[in-house]
Design a protein around this motif. Structure first.
Motif, PDB file in Angstrom:
ATOM      1  N   GLN A 139       0.849  -1.187   0.000  1.00 44.79           N
ATOM      2  CA  GLN A 139       0.000   0.000   0.000  1.00 44.79           C
ATOM      3  C   GLN A 139       0.889   1.243   0.000  1.00 44.79           C
ATOM      4  O   GLN A 139       2.080   1.176   0.296  1.00 44.79           O
ATOM      5  CB  GLN A 139      -0.941   0.006   1.208  1.00 44.79           C
ATOM      6  CG  GLN A 139      -1.848  -1.199   1.315  1.00 44.79           C
ATOM      7  CD  GLN A 139      -2.861  -1.302   0.196  1.00 44.79           C
ATOM      8  OE1 GLN A 139      -3.219  -0.308  -0.440  1.00 44.79           O
ATOM      9  NE2 GLN A 139      -3.351  -2.519  -0.061  1.00 44.79           N
ATOM     10  N   GLY A 187      -5.018  -6.881   1.297  1.00 39.05           N
ATOM     11  CA  GLY A 187      -6.407  -6.465   1.171  1.00 39.05           C
ATOM     12  C   GLY A 187      -6.706  -5.064   1.649  1.00 39.05           C
ATOM     13  O   GLY A 187      -7.872  -4.650   1.677  1.00 39.05           O
ATOM     14  N   GLY A 188      -5.683  -4.299   2.020  1.00 41.97           N
ATOM     15  CA  GLY A 188      -5.929  -2.934   2.505  1.00 41.97           C
ATOM     16  C   GLY A 188      -4.951  -2.524   3.592  1.00 41.97           C
ATOM     17  O   GLY A 188      -3.744  -2.466   3.375  1.00 41.97           O
ATOM     18  N   TRP A 189      -5.494  -2.280   4.790  1.00 40.83           N
ATOM     19  CA  TRP A 189      -4.677  -1.748   5.876  1.00 40.83           C
ATOM     20  C   TRP A 189      -5.050  -2.389   7.212  1.00 40.83           C
ATOM     21  O   TRP A 189      -6.175  -2.849   7.391  1.00 40.83           O
ATOM     22  CB  TRP A 189      -4.884  -0.240   6.019  1.00 40.83           C
ATOM     23  CG  TRP A 189      -4.463   0.575   4.853  1.00 40.83           C
ATOM     24  CD1 TRP A 189      -5.244   0.990   3.801  1.00 40.83           C
ATOM     25  CD2 TRP A 189      -3.151   1.089   4.593  1.00 40.83           C
ATOM     26  NE1 TRP A 189      -4.507   1.733   2.919  1.00 40.83           N
ATOM     27  CE2 TRP A 189      -3.219   1.811   3.378  1.00 40.83           C
ATOM     28  CE3 TRP A 189      -1.930   1.020   5.272  1.00 40.83           C
ATOM     29  CZ2 TRP A 189      -2.116   2.448   2.834  1.00 40.83           C
ATOM     30  CZ3 TRP A 189      -0.828   1.661   4.728  1.00 40.83           C
ATOM     31  CH2 TRP A 189      -0.932   2.361   3.525  1.00 40.83           C
ATOM     32  N   GLU A 190      -4.096  -2.349   8.152  1.00 48.49           N
ATOM     33  CA  GLU A 190      -4.341  -2.717   9.540  1.00 48.49           C
ATOM     34  C   GLU A 190      -3.960  -1.537  10.424  1.00 48.49           C
ATOM     35  O   GLU A 190      -2.907  -0.922  10.218  1.00 48.49           O
ATOM     36  CB  GLU A 190      -3.515  -3.939   9.946  1.00 48.49           C
ATOM     37  CG  GLU A 190      -3.926  -5.216   9.235  1.00 48.49           C
ATOM     38  CD  GLU A 190      -3.053  -6.401   9.583  1.00 48.49           C
ATOM     39  OE1 GLU A 190      -3.503  -7.550   9.372  1.00 48.49           O
ATOM     40  OE2 GLU A 190      -1.917  -6.183  10.043  1.00 48.49           O
ATOM     41  N   THR A 209      -9.246  -3.303  10.723  1.00 49.23           N
ATOM     42  CA  THR A 209      -8.721  -3.362   9.362  1.00 49.23           C
ATOM     43  C   THR A 209      -9.557  -2.435   8.487  1.00 49.23           C
ATOM     44  O   THR A 209     -10.693  -2.087   8.822  1.00 49.23           O
ATOM     45  CB  THR A 209      -8.775  -4.789   8.796  1.00 49.23           C
ATOM     46  OG1 THR A 209     -10.144  -5.226   8.760  1.00 49.23           O
ATOM     47  CG2 THR A 209      -7.953  -5.744   9.659  1.00 49.23           C
ATOM     48  N   GLU A 211     -10.312  -1.452   4.127  1.00 53.04           N
ATOM     49  CA  GLU A 211     -10.116  -1.882   2.750  1.00 53.04           C
ATOM     50  C   GLU A 211      -9.527  -0.787   1.874  1.00 53.04           C
ATOM     51  O   GLU A 211      -8.834  -1.076   0.898  1.00 53.04           O
ATOM     52  CB  GLU A 211     -11.451  -2.360   2.162  1.00 53.04           C
ATOM     53  CG  GLU A 211     -12.009  -3.603   2.838  1.00 53.04           C
ATOM     54  CD  GLU A 211     -13.310  -4.064   2.209  1.00 53.04           C
ATOM     55  OE1 GLU A 211     -13.812  -3.348   1.297  1.00 53.04           O
ATOM     56  OE2 GLU A 211     -13.829  -5.122   2.611  1.00 53.04           O
ATOM     57  N   THR A 212      -9.788   0.481   2.200  1.00 55.00           N
ATOM     58  CA  THR A 212      -9.340   1.591   1.360  1.00 55.00           C
ATOM     59  C   THR A 212      -8.620   2.638   2.197  1.00 55.00           C
ATOM     60  O   THR A 212      -8.734   2.668   3.432  1.00 55.00           O
ATOM     61  CB  THR A 212     -10.530   2.264   0.662  1.00 55.00           C
ATOM     62  OG1 THR A 212     -11.380   2.870   1.664  1.00 55.00           O
ATOM     63  CG2 THR A 212     -11.339   1.246  -0.129  1.00 55.00           C
ATOM     64  N   GLN A 215     -11.241   4.735   4.107  1.00 55.87           N
ATOM     65  CA  GLN A 215     -11.771   4.063   5.294  1.00 55.87           C
ATOM     66  C   GLN A 215     -10.744   4.066   6.415  1.00 55.87           C
ATOM     67  O   GLN A 215     -11.077   4.291   7.583  1.00 55.87           O
ATOM     68  CB  GLN A 215     -12.175   2.631   4.941  1.00 55.87           C
ATOM     69  CG  GLN A 215     -12.925   1.905   6.060  1.00 55.87           C
ATOM     70  CD  GLN A 215     -13.309   0.490   5.666  1.00 55.87           C
ATOM     71  OE1 GLN A 215     -12.495  -0.266   5.127  1.00 55.87           O
ATOM     72  NE2 GLN A 215     -14.568   0.130   5.922  1.00 55.87           N
TER      73      GLN A 215
END
Length: 288
Positions: A139, A187-190, A209, A211-212, A215
């Motif tokens: 990311q 799948g995105g971020w933590e 978590t 996704e974008t 978010q």
């Protein structure tokens, strides 16, 4: 003293400012304290009088460029600044600036003339090399770091707060050791929180978590503002989480209405801070 209690006044200033009643008026007893916090006094100045100060030029997301580095180098040489040091996170700190020169140094570095805060804050946001330069990046850590910097930098906090944004689960920006840590995933971020610690080192706990990027920013801003409004002054993020409970905090930031209101109040506070500096700093050092 006649100027107030150096321990109590920053706490009062913080509570009054964060809870929507404005900050103490200019010219009141907080002015000497603002100077003390903006240009941190260092023991043993160049003249041996303890009147030396330090400054941290702003580098959003830890990103700088050639013009800013030349400006810093010129100022260091011109004012004979004895120590320039890379600190933890995304900070390049200039130590040993004489008190008489601090205003001139600020001006030449493109920093606000007045202290941006009284007390603790998010001083900088550490990022890794990002999508372009980190082989296992998933990311865009630099873009997220800069976006957070625009909202959180120098925002008053209950306690000094560290933030790290990594592009992958390898946590190259030290996300698990920060008060607030972010890591990219396939799948995105933590989003993690409560890492580091002074007396009891610990890894950050997974908050949620996303996704974008959008978010993630919404969750992070809601989390930060919830911490600002409910933590006790000088309470670290890890201590706040232990006292409130992670489940309770999640329930708040997962509530769409509550999260939206929290983020709105943080954005308003950030905009007000930028507005106060606009006349003094038309172009921040390091902006691209």
């Amino acid at each position: 003293s006649e100027e107030g209690c150096a321990a109590c006044e920053p706490a009062l200033h913080y509570y009054v400012g964060v809870h929507g009643h404005g900050s103490p008026a200019e010219g009141q007893a907080t002015a000497p304290l603002r100077q003390a916090f903006s240009a941190a006094a260092q023991p043993g100045g160049p003249d041996g009088d303890g009147g030396a100060c330090s400054l941290v030029p702003r580098m959003p997301g830890g990103v700088t460029n050639a013009p800013q580095l030349r400006r810093i180098a010129d100022v260091v040489e011109k004012y004979g600044i004895p120590l320039v040091k890379l600190m933890n996170g995304a900070e390049l700190e200039l130590f040993g600036i004489s008190a008489s020169a601090i205003s001139s140094v600020r001006e030449e570095l493109g920093m606000p003339a007045e202290a941006p805060l009284t007390g603790a804050a998010v001083r900088s946001i550490a990022t890794c090399g990002g999508l372009r330069y980190e082989q296992d990046a998933m990311q865009d850590s630099i873009a997220v770091g800069i976006a957070l910097d625009a909202r959180l930098a120098q925002l008053p906090m209950p306690q000094e707060t560290t933030v790290g944004v990594s592009a992958s689960p390898r946590h190259r920006a030290g996300s698990l050791t920060k008060d607030i840590g972010i890591a990219g995933t396939p799948g995105g971020w933590e989003l993690y929180a409560g890492g580091g610690g002074e007396r009891k080192p610990q890894a950050g706990q997974l908050v949620c978590t996303a996704e974008t990027d959008e978010q993630l920013l919404a969750y992070t801003l809601a989390f930060v503002q919830h911490y600002r409004e409910t933590a006790r002054y000088a309470e670290r993020v890890s201590q706040w989480i232990e006292r409130l409970g992670l489940v309770r905090i999640r329930e708040t930031i997962f509530n769409p209405l509550a999260a939206s209101l929290l983020a709105e109040r943080l954005e308003k506070a950030a905009a007000a801070r930028v507005g106060k500096q606009a006349d003094q700093q038309p172009e921040a050092a390091g902006t691209r």
